[in-house]
Design a protein around this motif. Structure first.
Motif, PDB file in Angstrom:
ATOM      1  N   MET A  61      -1.525  -2.911   4.111  1.00 56.99           N
ATOM      2  CA  MET A  61      -2.773  -2.141   4.205  1.00 56.99           C
ATOM      3  C   MET A  61      -3.863  -2.921   3.480  1.00 56.99           C
ATOM      4  O   MET A  61      -3.564  -3.790   2.677  1.00 56.99           O
ATOM      5  CB  MET A  61      -2.628  -0.786   3.475  1.00 56.99           C
ATOM      6  CG  MET A  61      -1.686   0.176   4.120  1.00 56.99           C
ATOM      7  SD  MET A  61      -1.324   1.581   3.047  1.00 56.99           S
ATOM      8  CE  MET A  61      -2.630   2.713   3.455  1.00 56.99           C
ATOM      9  N   ASP A  96      -8.424   1.017   2.153  1.00 52.00           N
ATOM     10  CA  ASP A  96      -7.772   2.178   2.763  1.00 52.00           C
ATOM     11  C   ASP A  96      -6.965   2.962   1.738  1.00 52.00           C
ATOM     12  O   ASP A  96      -6.974   4.192   1.733  1.00 52.00           O
ATOM     13  CB  ASP A  96      -6.853   1.737   3.919  1.00 52.00           C
ATOM     14  CG  ASP A  96      -7.652   1.422   5.181  1.00 52.00           C
ATOM     15  OD1 ASP A  96      -8.778   1.951   5.301  1.00 52.00           O
ATOM     16  OD2 ASP A  96      -7.154   0.666   6.027  1.00 52.00           O
ATOM     17  N   GLU A 139      13.657  13.984  -6.101  1.00 53.40           N
ATOM     18  CA  GLU A 139      12.219  13.803  -5.999  1.00 53.40           C
ATOM     19  C   GLU A 139      11.905  12.849  -4.857  1.00 53.40           C
ATOM     20  O   GLU A 139      12.428  11.733  -4.819  1.00 53.40           O
ATOM     21  CB  GLU A 139      11.667  13.248  -7.316  1.00 53.40           C
ATOM     22  CG  GLU A 139      10.177  13.418  -7.411  1.00 53.40           C
ATOM     23  CD  GLU A 139       9.620  12.779  -8.680  1.00 53.40           C
ATOM     24  OE1 GLU A 139       8.409  12.603  -8.753  1.00 53.40           O
ATOM     25  OE2 GLU A 139      10.419  12.438  -9.572  1.00 53.40           O
ATOM     26  N   LYS A 159      -9.387  10.854  -1.373  1.00 55.84           N
ATOM     27  CA  LYS A 159      -9.362  12.086  -0.594  1.00 55.84           C
ATOM     28  C   LYS A 159      -8.373  13.082  -1.198  1.00 55.84           C
ATOM     29  O   LYS A 159      -8.551  14.293  -1.087  1.00 55.84           O
ATOM     30  CB  LYS A 159      -8.983  11.754   0.850  1.00 55.84           C
ATOM     31  CG  LYS A 159      -9.519  12.730   1.842  1.00 55.84           C
ATOM     32  CD  LYS A 159      -9.747  12.089   3.196  1.00 55.84           C
ATOM     33  CE  LYS A 159      -8.484  12.139   4.022  1.00 55.84           C
ATOM     34  NZ  LYS A 159      -8.634  11.439   5.303  1.00 55.84           N
ATOM     35  N   GLY A 213       2.791   7.633   0.745  1.00 52.02           N
ATOM     36  CA  GLY A 213       2.304   6.330   1.176  1.00 52.02           C
ATOM     37  C   GLY A 213       2.460   6.165   2.667  1.00 52.02           C
ATOM     38  O   GLY A 213       1.532   5.750   3.373  1.00 52.02           O
ATOM     39  N   ILE A 217       0.689   4.176  -2.928  1.00 51.35           N
ATOM     40  CA  ILE A 217       0.327   5.595  -2.762  1.00 51.35           C
ATOM     41  C   ILE A 217       1.460   6.487  -3.278  1.00 51.35           C
ATOM     42  O   ILE A 217       1.240   7.461  -3.993  1.00 51.35           O
ATOM     43  CB  ILE A 217      -0.003   5.892  -1.287  1.00 51.35           C
ATOM     44  CG1 ILE A 217      -1.257   5.090  -0.885  1.00 51.35           C
ATOM     45  CG2 ILE A 217      -0.248   7.383  -1.077  1.00 51.35           C
ATOM     46  CD1 ILE A 217      -1.538   5.079   0.597  1.00 51.35           C
ATOM     47  N   ASP A 218       2.699   6.105  -2.905  1.00 52.42           N
ATOM     48  CA  ASP A 218       3.849   6.878  -3.389  1.00 52.42           C
ATOM     49  C   ASP A 218       3.821   6.984  -4.915  1.00 52.42           C
ATOM     50  O   ASP A 218       3.972   8.062  -5.482  1.00 52.42           O
ATOM     51  CB  ASP A 218       5.167   6.212  -2.966  1.00 52.42           C
ATOM     52  CG  ASP A 218       5.527   6.534  -1.520  1.00 52.42           C
ATOM     53  OD1 ASP A 218       4.931   7.480  -0.962  1.00 52.42           O
ATOM     54  OD2 ASP A 218       6.394   5.847  -0.962  1.00 52.42           O
ATOM     55  N   VAL A 273      -7.548   6.903   0.675  1.00 54.19           N
ATOM     56  CA  VAL A 273      -6.483   7.920   0.687  1.00 54.19           C
ATOM     57  C   VAL A 273      -6.395   8.599  -0.673  1.00 54.19           C
ATOM     58  O   VAL A 273      -6.334   9.833  -0.774  1.00 54.19           O
ATOM     59  CB  VAL A 273      -5.124   7.274   1.043  1.00 54.19           C
ATOM     60  CG1 VAL A 273      -3.986   8.264   0.814  1.00 54.19           C
ATOM     61  CG2 VAL A 273      -5.127   6.789   2.485  1.00 54.19           C
ATOM     62  N   GLY A 306       0.810  -1.218   0.000  1.00 55.30           N
ATOM     63  CA  GLY A 306       0.000   0.000   0.000  1.00 55.30           C
ATOM     64  C   GLY A 306       0.839   1.261   0.000  1.00 55.30           C
ATOM     65  O   GLY A 306       0.533   2.229  -0.706  1.00 55.30           O
ATOM     66  N   GLU A 307       1.914   1.229   0.793  1.00 51.06           N
ATOM     67  CA  GLU A 307       2.738   2.434   0.900  1.00 51.06           C
ATOM     68  C   GLU A 307       3.314   2.827  -0.467  1.00 51.06           C
ATOM     69  O   GLU A 307       3.209   3.977  -0.894  1.00 51.06           O
ATOM     70  CB  GLU A 307       3.866   2.197   1.901  1.00 51.06           C
ATOM     71  CG  GLU A 307       4.683   3.437   2.145  1.00 51.06           C
ATOM     72  CD  GLU A 307       5.808   3.212   3.153  1.00 51.06           C
ATOM     73  OE1 GLU A 307       5.676   2.325   4.019  1.00 51.06           O
ATOM     74  OE2 GLU A 307       6.814   3.924   3.062  1.00 51.06           O
ATOM     75  N   PHE A 365       1.081   9.131  -6.612  1.00 57.54           N
ATOM     76  CA  PHE A 365       1.382  10.564  -6.639  1.00 57.54           C
ATOM     77  C   PHE A 365       2.492  10.875  -7.634  1.00 57.54           C
ATOM     78  O   PHE A 365       2.456  11.865  -8.337  1.00 57.54           O
ATOM     79  CB  PHE A 365       1.801  11.048  -5.240  1.00 57.54           C
ATOM     80  CG  PHE A 365       0.626  11.345  -4.355  1.00 57.54           C
ATOM     81  CD1 PHE A 365       0.050  12.605  -4.350  1.00 57.54           C
ATOM     82  CD2 PHE A 365       0.098  10.364  -3.521  1.00 57.54           C
ATOM     83  CE1 PHE A 365      -1.035  12.885  -3.541  1.00 57.54           C
ATOM     84  CE2 PHE A 365      -0.981  10.637  -2.712  1.00 57.54           C
ATOM     85  CZ  PHE A 365      -1.558  11.902  -2.715  1.00 57.54           C
ATOM     86  N   GLN A 366       3.486   9.992  -7.656  1.00 56.62           N
ATOM     87  CA  GLN A 366       4.674  10.273  -8.455  1.00 56.62           C
ATOM     88  C   GLN A 366       4.421  10.101  -9.958  1.00 56.62           C
ATOM     89  O   GLN A 366       4.897  10.878 -10.763  1.00 56.62           O
ATOM     90  CB  GLN A 366       5.790   9.332  -8.000  1.00 56.62           C
ATOM     91  CG  GLN A 366       7.153   9.740  -8.477  1.00 56.62           C
ATOM     92  CD  GLN A 366       8.196   8.688  -8.110  1.00 56.62           C
ATOM     93  OE1 GLN A 366       7.873   7.623  -7.582  1.00 56.62           O
ATOM     94  NE2 GLN A 366       9.445   8.986  -8.388  1.00 56.62           N
TER      95      GLN A 366
END
Lengths: 117, 585
Positions: A58, A62, B112, A69, B117, A38-39, A66, A34-35, A42-43
């Protein structure tokens, strides 16, 4: 179409990867938890994210919340082994663009991508 | 608007502070994990994260700002509501601090950064475990909302620091009493001082009135200056030691061991560059101590030892030398196991192995080719072996010693020079040329008659304080093509054979390295002097007889003998079995 694949199983990732490439889309990244998902969301700013629902760190729901949102433009397709009506409902009501139940055929993935794009 | 250069300066200051904060947090998290009720740590963590957040936001370093904001919020809850802290929580905050360190590195280089996360994970934890409390009695900043937007407003980093509040409301500018200096500037300064000293010696040596008061003053001032510069470069070993709370915790956790890390002598000072060079070695030794030394908790209880093992990092001064000890109360090193492994790897012959004492066997762990352990665990086996530790230590003129008692534990001792700049050396003459031996290797200087020296096998021996000692004529070493050819028959006898029985006494410098002694016969002893040793440049750096060079007052280049490599070669077991065997009897 730029796609980010999130799944902790290598087998599953390569399945999805092959289907996406076959249909002429581009895989911009793969995440195994999950981490990182998300990273990378965005990237890499992908058009589509295929999201496994059970990740080592995760739950997919969830991750979905994230990302919703944060108002990312990426469309999220949940790819899950859980096919219960309630789970599918929860996913869609939290903003998932589609919900695919494992096991699936490559065509299912391709169809889902063209549908949500 | 802040000027560009100012902003750059602020950023540098911020990153320096952030590194400190990052380290401090590792330490505080470790303390807190052991004692989750520790109010002091909670308070400090809260303060640190708050300050860093404010400063980061002010500089537009949002990733650090957001991360610290989330941590700050967690600790606001903990501070105000005595939250229960579980394993998951500690896993997360340690991960968060790793990320903090990563972000410092990345943002410093304008790279960067990915961090969303982890922040999301922290937020989720907050949601599930902390924010479930009634929000109206929680005195914290609006959780989770627009962390980005508040950046511009939240500029005063010290707005909640209580010690400032009691003072008057008048705006006041505080000046720090400290200046931060980049290490390269100090290196440059040190180099200049070294050259100044050489130049001064040259000028004085050329002048007839070399004992004039003017020169005495010049000598005193340059020497004071040299010590002052050396002093600036000193840092407390605590700077390095404190990083080990986290390392020890991580290794212990991964290996399912229970370990207490004790730090002693953290206030001892040592040259910053020396500390940097040995830092990897220290990490290796501490990891080894935990993963190979300390037993499992059950095993320890069975042995009647305290369930929690202890690893001690201790620093102390001995004359100009700093000793750093890495000590564990674990199982010790079994010489039999080492002997077998060395045999298995073909490092020594069966015949030779039987002549080695246990102490000598243990020394084999420092040989290259010994350490690449068969079971490479993530913790201990990274290809860095004890041989690397030894090389790093010796590269700065230090030594590694090991003491181990089976069943009781192992102590590694690094003896390090406290400063790299200047070292005491003994100057001597050989073939009308001056050479130096660092005092850290010299034991004594004696004068012996030729007839006291005896030929033994390939070498020469003499009695010293009731013990036989290997004697080597430096001239013989100089005449060899390379150090490896000393085992050619008679190569160490040449000068001795040319002596006549009634010749003058021979000057011998007794040198010691890793507990092995030998006497170096030289033409003439000169004086003891402080020298500035410079490394040799290519291709001379390949000459293993010398470690470096210095320039003397008369302007001549003086080579510095590499005692470590000479003794190493002469005693090296594979090449000179016979020679060293006869030595040991």
């Amino acid at each position: 179409m730029k796609v980010l694949i999130v799944d902790d199983s290598e087998y599953m990732r390569s399945q999805i990867n092959d289907a996406i490439l076959e249909a002429g889309h581009e895989v911009v990244g793969e995440a195994v938890n999950g981490e990182t998902a998300i990273d990378l969301a965005f990237q890499l700013d992908p058009d589509i994210i295929t999201l496994d629902n059970i990740l080592p760190d995760m739950v997919g729901m969830d991750v979905l919340r994230v990302l919703q949102k944060a108002n990312l433009r990426s469309k999220i397709i949940i790819v899950s082994g859980v096919g219960m009506e309630s789970a599918i409902k929860e996913g869609l009501s939290n903003g998932a663009a589609d919900y695919i139940v494992k096991p699936f055929t490559p065509q299912t993935i391709v169809d889902a991508i063209s549908k949500v794009a | 608007m802040i000027e560009k250069s100012k902003e750059k300066q602020y950023r540098e200051m911020f990153f320096a502070e952030a590194y400190e904060a990052h380290e401090e947090l590792d330490k505080l998290f470790t303390v807190l994990e052991k004692n989750p009720e520790d109010k002091g740590s909670i308070e400090s963590i809260f303060r640190i994260t708050h300050t860093v957040k404010g400063n980061a936001m002010a500089l537009g370093l949002d990733p650090i700002g957001e991360l610290c904001h989330t941590l700050e919020e967690m600790f606001t809850y903990i501070k105000d509501h005595d939250m229960k802290l579980d394993k998951e929580f500690f896993g997360l905050i340690f991960r968060a601090n790793d990320k903090f360190g990563e972000l410092i590195d990345t943002l410093k280089k304008n790279g960067e950064a990915t961090y969303k996360g982890l922040v999301a994970k922290l937020e989720l934890y907050l949601d599930k475990h902390f924010r479930t409390l009634e929000s109206n009695n929680v005195n914290s900043e609006p959780p989770n909302s627009s962390t980005n937007n508040e950046s511009s407003q939240e500029l005063e980093p010290s707005d909640t620091e209580p010690d400032n509040e009691s003072e008057s409301n008048q705006p006041k500018i505080n000046f720090s009493d400290q200046v931060q200096i980049p290490v390269r500037k100090l290196d440059g300064l040190l180099n200049l001082v070294g050259e100044l000293i050489i130049e001064k010696d040259t000028i004085i040596a050329r002048d007839q009135n070399r004992n004039s008061n003017m020169y005495k003053r010049l000598n005193r001032i340059t020497s004071d200056m040299q010590y002052a510069v050396m002093d600036i470069r000193l840092v407390q070993v605590g700077l390095l030691f404190n990083k080990f709370h986290r390392i020890a915790r991580d290794v212990a956790e991964a290996e399912n061991k229970q370990v207490n890390l004790q730090l002693e002598g953290t206030e001892i000072e040592i040259d910053r560059n020396i500390l940097k060079i040995i830092s990897d070695s220290l990490v290796h030794l501490v990891r080894n101590a935990i993963s190979h030394g300390i037993e499992n908790p059950e095993e320890r209880v069975g042995l009647g030892k305290p369930q929690i093992g202890t690893v001690t990092l201790n620093a102390c001064n001995e004359k100009d030398i700093v000793l750093i000890e890495i000590k564990d109360d674990g199982k010790g090193i079994d010489p039999e196991a080492i002997r077998n492994k060395a045999l298995e790897r073909g490092m020594i012959s069966e015949e030779y192995a039987s002549t080695l004492s246990d102490k000598e066997v243990i020394q084999l762990i420092f040989e290259s080719g010994f350490s690449n352990a068969d079971q490479v665990t993530e913790i201990s086996g990274r290809g860095v072996g004890m041989d690397v530790v030894k090389k790093a230590t010796e590269s700065i003129g230090g030594q590694v010693n090991i003491e181990t008692v089976l069943g009781e534990g192992t102590t590694f001792t690094l003896s390090l020079p406290s400063s790299m700049a200047v070292k005491g050396a003994l100057l001597f003459e050989q073939d009308s040329q001056e050479f130096a031996v660092p005092l850290s290797f010299t034991e004594a200087v004696i004068s012996i008659r030729p007839k006291e020296i005896h030929k033994v096998n390939k070498g020469l021996m003499a009695d010293y304080l009731g013990q036989t000692m290997l004697i080597v004529f430096l001239k013989d070493l100089f005449e060899m093509e390379g150090l490896d050819s000393f085992h050619d028959n008679g190569s160490l006898h040449k000068t001795f054979d040319s002596l006549k029985a009634n010749d003058e006494n021979i000057n011998v410098i007794i040198v010691n390295y890793n507990g092995r002694y030998m006497g170096l016969a030289v033409d003439k002893l000169l004086q003891q002097k402080e020298i500035v040793e410079k490394p040799l440049t290519q291709p001379l750096d390949k000459v293993d007889l010398f470690s470096g060079a210095t320039i003397l007052g008369n302007g001549m280049v003086c080579l510095v003998l590499n005692i470590a490599s000479v003794i190493e070669k002469l005693f090296s077991e594979r090449r000179s079995v016979q020679l060293s065997q006869s030595m040991m009897n």
